[in-house]
Design a protein around this motif. Structure first.
Motif, short mmCIF file in Angstrom:
data_model
loop_
_atom_site.label_atom_id
_atom_site.label_comp_id
_atom_site.label_asym_id
_atom_site.label_seq_id
_atom_site.Cartn_x
_atom_site.Cartn_y
_atom_site.Cartn_z
N ILE A 1 0.91 -1.01 -0.05
CA ILE A 1 -0.05 0.27 -0.08
C ILE A 1 0.84 1.19 -0.03
N MET A 2 0.86 2.05 -1.28
CA MET A 2 1.36 3.43 -1.32
C MET A 2 0.93 4.26 -0.31
N ILE A 3 1.49 5.30 0.67
CA ILE A 3 0.96 6.15 1.47
C ILE A 3 1.47 7.51 1.18
N SER A 4 0.57 8.29 1.31
CA SER A 4 1.15 9.93 0.75
C SER A 4 0.35 10.66 1.40
N THR A 5 0.55 12.19 1.87
CA THR A 5 -0.22 12.97 2.14
C THR A 5 -1.34 13.58 0.99
N SER A 6 -0.81 13.28 -0.10
CA SER A 6 -1.58 14.00 -1.25
C SER A 6 -2.21 13.20 -2.09
N SER A 7 -3.31 13.21 -3.00
CA SER A 7 -4.03 12.44 -3.63
C SER A 7 -4.17 12.72 -5.18
N HIS A 8 -2.65 12.81 -5.61
CA HIS A 8 -2.60 13.47 -7.07
C HIS A 8 -3.01 12.08 -8.02
N LYS A 9 -3.60 12.46 -8.89
CA LYS A 9 -3.82 11.47 -9.80
C LYS A 9 -2.91 10.71 -10.24
N ASN A 10 -2.00 11.35 -10.88
CA ASN A 10 -0.77 10.93 -11.41
C ASN A 10 0.20 9.73 -10.65
N ASP A 11 0.32 10.12 -9.22
CA ASP A 11 0.62 9.37 -8.12
C ASP A 11 -0.10 7.88 -7.96
N ILE A 12 -1.46 8.26 -7.87
CA ILE A 12 -2.54 6.93 -7.73
C ILE A 12 -2.26 6.04 -9.06
N GLU A 13 -2.12 6.75 -10.12
CA GLU A 13 -1.94 5.74 -11.49
C GLU A 13 -0.62 4.95 -11.47
N MET A 14 0.57 5.89 -11.06
CA MET A 14 1.66 5.23 -11.10
C MET A 14 1.75 4.02 -9.91
N ALA A 15 1.00 4.36 -8.91
CA ALA A 15 1.04 3.08 -7.84
C ALA A 15 0.36 1.80 -8.52
N SER A 16 -0.63 1.96 -9.20
CA SER A 16 -1.43 1.02 -9.97
C SER A 16 -0.39 0.44 -10.67
N LYS A 17 0.15 1.02 -11.75
CA LYS A 17 1.07 0.64 -12.82
C LYS A 17 2.13 -0.15 -12.17
N LEU A 18 2.71 0.10 -10.75
CA LEU A 18 3.87 -0.43 -10.61
C LEU A 18 3.54 -1.63 -9.47
N GLY A 19 2.12 -1.94 -9.32
CA GLY A 19 1.84 -3.20 -8.83
C GLY A 19 1.51 -2.82 -7.28
N SER A 20 1.13 -1.65 -6.92
CA SER A 20 0.39 -1.53 -5.54
C SER A 20 -0.84 -2.01 -5.39
N ILE A 21 -1.42 -2.53 -4.26
CA ILE A 21 -2.68 -2.83 -3.92
C ILE A 21 -3.72 -1.82 -3.95
N CYS A 22 -3.04 -0.68 -3.37
CA CYS A 22 -4.05 0.53 -3.33
C CYS A 22 -3.18 1.61 -2.80
N TYR A 23 -3.72 2.93 -2.91
CA TYR A 23 -3.07 3.99 -2.72
C TYR A 23 -3.70 4.61 -1.37
N LEU A 24 -3.09 5.12 -0.19
CA LEU A 24 -3.73 5.64 0.84
C LEU A 24 -3.28 6.97 1.10
N VAL A 25 -4.27 7.74 1.40
CA VAL A 25 -4.05 9.17 1.59
C VAL A 25 -3.96 9.25 3.23
N LYS A 26 -2.76 9.67 3.74
CA LYS A 26 -2.91 9.53 5.26
C LYS A 26 -3.94 10.49 5.90
N PRO A 27 -4.45 9.80 6.84
CA PRO A 27 -5.45 10.62 7.76
C PRO A 27 -4.83 11.52 8.60
N ASN A 28 -5.74 12.92 8.93
CA ASN A 28 -4.81 13.48 9.74
C ASN A 28 -5.49 13.30 11.33
N SER A 29 -6.32 12.43 11.44
CA SER A 29 -6.75 12.18 12.76
C SER A 29 -6.53 10.68 12.77
N PHE A 30 -6.12 10.64 14.33
CA PHE A 30 -5.55 9.38 14.88
C PHE A 30 -7.12 8.19 14.71
#
Length: 155
Positions: free
Chosen positions: A85-114
């Motif tokens: 699972i790729m994680i980041s603070t941003s949800s840029h479409k290009n990053d999500i597409e790259m994560a998919s292309k490289l074989g990640s199961i999903c892309y997770l945008v880091k939540p702000n709350s615990f």
């Protein structure tokens, strides 16, 4: 109950502490190995006795970023079946597409709350193994703004 092993690579110490604290509260049978960059994550992966059931990789880290570490994992026959699972603070479409292309199961945008992080990690860690993709899809369908599914292949 058997131990579940997770590998987290993230150079943000606050995020790492929050992640580990959430995992401890969810399930004491989870061992989380933490790395500050992709190079350290790769080293840990090759040193631990048991393969992790799941790897979380932050995109932007010094020394080796998450993309390069993901490529290493997916090119290695010993590790390629471990979901990432790729994680980041941003949800840029290009990053999500790259994560998919490289074989990640999903892309997770880091939540702000615990609380949000804990809910996400509970759903994810309760479904390690064959049910993981379905659990992630359910999270997305339930309206989670943090989960973006990846197809896991290079279309």
């Amino acid at each position: 109950m058997s131990k579940k092993i997770i590998l987290l690579a993230d150079d943000d110490t606050d995020d790492t502490e929050m992640f580990c604290e959430a995992l401890e509260e969810i399930n004491e049978n989870i061992t989380c190995h933490c790395a500050e960059n992709g190079s350290q994550a790769w080293k840990i992966l090759n040193q631990i006795n048991e393969k992790p059931q799941l790897i979380f990789l932050d995109l932007n880290m010094p020394v080796m970023n998450g993309w390069d570490c993901l490529k290493l994992v997916k090119q290695d026959s010993h590790y390629k079946d471990i979901p990432v699972i790729m994680i980041s603070t941003s949800s840029h479409k290009n990053d999500i597409e790259m994560a998919s292309k490289l074989g990640s199961i999903c892309y997770l945008v880091k939540p702000n709350s615990f609380k949000d992080l804990k809910q996400l990690l509970l759903a994810i860690t309760s479904n390690l193994g064959d049910g993981l993709r379905d659990a992630l899809i359910k999270l997305k369908e339930s309206g989670s703004k943090h989960i973006f599914m990846c197809t896991g292949n290079a279309d």
